[in-house]
Design an enzyme around this catalytic site. Structure first.
Site, PDB file in Angstrom:
ATOM      1  N   SER A  92      -7.746  18.296  21.501  1.00 33.46           N
ATOM      2  CA  SER A  92      -7.497  18.107  20.065  1.00 33.46           C
ATOM      3  C   SER A  92      -6.114  18.654  19.738  1.00 33.46           C
ATOM      4  O   SER A  92      -5.535  19.408  20.539  1.00 33.46           O
ATOM      5  CB  SER A  92      -8.561  18.884  19.282  1.00 33.46           C
ATOM      6  N   TYR A 151     -14.187  25.528  16.455  1.00 31.01           N
ATOM      7  CA  TYR A 151     -13.634  24.285  16.998  1.00 31.01           C
ATOM      8  C   TYR A 151     -12.289  24.567  17.678  1.00 31.01           C
ATOM      9  O   TYR A 151     -12.042  24.119  18.804  1.00 31.01           O
ATOM     10  CB  TYR A 151     -13.469  23.273  15.854  1.00 31.01           C
TER      11      TYR A 151
END
Ligand code: NAD
Length: 253
Positions: free
Chosen positions: A145, A158
């Site tokens: 990400s 996350y």
């Protein structure tokens, strides 16, 4: 000829979370390039199954909640019994919880870390063990990400999990490159999927994000098709431990 090196004819790929979004686009891309696909999904991947079978490729699915690792032996077994082997693993399934760090719960922390990191590691291990039994190498592609490189806001678990994915990708590449196993990652930028629905619904955040994407648009699931086929193919045989950003230039800013 070089393009022959990109074909995945006769290969078998396992893609987690391929019922929707980026996982669906990557599974379809791998099937278009020649793979039979095994899905590992929490939700029934009806649409993906139809798209892959329409391409004339095989599709098998194993149901799993990837907060736990218990479905891993069954999915390796499903690949081997349906298609005789496993060549490619794409660790796509991921989850996100948005809460201020000051209030972030242990439950949310554990859920995110379990799906995004713990199960990913044990899937990598199970795939590598299968590659070892086959003695022909293999390809592992983890999905990272922008928050593998940046801190983000209100998503501490996350960010921790996706930052760890970049390190894990390097660590496994170091151990397994010798055996012909390529471990790499793709770091998608801001992509229009259900994962980013809340961000896109927030007019202010959405405008801020769009304003700093040099390509001037949110990414689409289809933007990952070329990169995943490349990393899954013989064309990437000497690419090890690298995270490829597919981000419309976000990290270049
Ligand atoms: P999505 O929400 O559309 O898909 C997520 C997938 O993960 C779904 O298939 C979902 O069922 C699966 N999943 C989540 N929790 C699960 C669980 N407990 N058990 C089994 N499956 C589970 O989102 P997406 O954008 O397609 O995300 C795919 C991957 O890409 C994720 O790892 C995500 O973190 C990553 N990613 C997305 C973006 C983006 O902008 N959309 C950016 C960077 C990285």
């Amino acid at each position: 000829m070089v393009l022959d090196n990109f074909t995945l004819d006769g290969k078998v790929a396992l893609v987690t979370g391929c019922n929707t979004g980026l996982g669906q686009a990557m599974a379809v891309a791998l099937a278009e390039a020649g793979c039979d696909i095994v899905g590992l999904n929490f939700s029934e991947p009806t649409e993906t199954r139809e798209q892959i079978q329409a391409l004339g490729r095989g599709f098998e699915n194993v149901h799993a909640d990837l907060k736990k690792t218990d479905a891993i032996p069954a999915v390796i077994e499903a690949a081997v019994s349906a298609f005789g082997k496993l060549d490619i693993l794409v660790n796509n399934a991921g989850t996100i919880r948005r809460t201020d760090a000051i209030d972030f719960s242990e439950q949310d922390w554990d859920d995110v870390l379990n799906v995004n990191l713990r199960t990913v590691f044990f899937l990598c291990q199970a795939a590598a063990q299968q590659f070892q039994r086959q003695n022909r190498g293999g390809k592992i592609i983890n999905i990272a990400s922008m928050l593998s490189f940046q801190g983000g806001i209100r998503v501490p678990a996350y960010t921790a999990s996706k930052s760890a994915i970049v390190g894990l990708t390097k660590a496994l590449a170091n151990e397994w490159a010798k055996a012909g196993v390529n471990v790499n990652a793709i770091a998608p930028g801001y992509m229009a999927t259900s994962n980013t629905q809340a961000l896109r619904d927030d007019k202010e955040r959405s405008a801020e994000i769009l304003g700093r994407i040099p390509a001037g648009r949110w990414g689409m699931p289809e933007d990952l098709k070329g990169p995943v086929v490349f990393l899954a193919s013989g064309a990437a045989d000497y690419v090890n431990g690298y995270t490829v950003a597919v981000d419309g230039g976000w990290l270049a800013r």
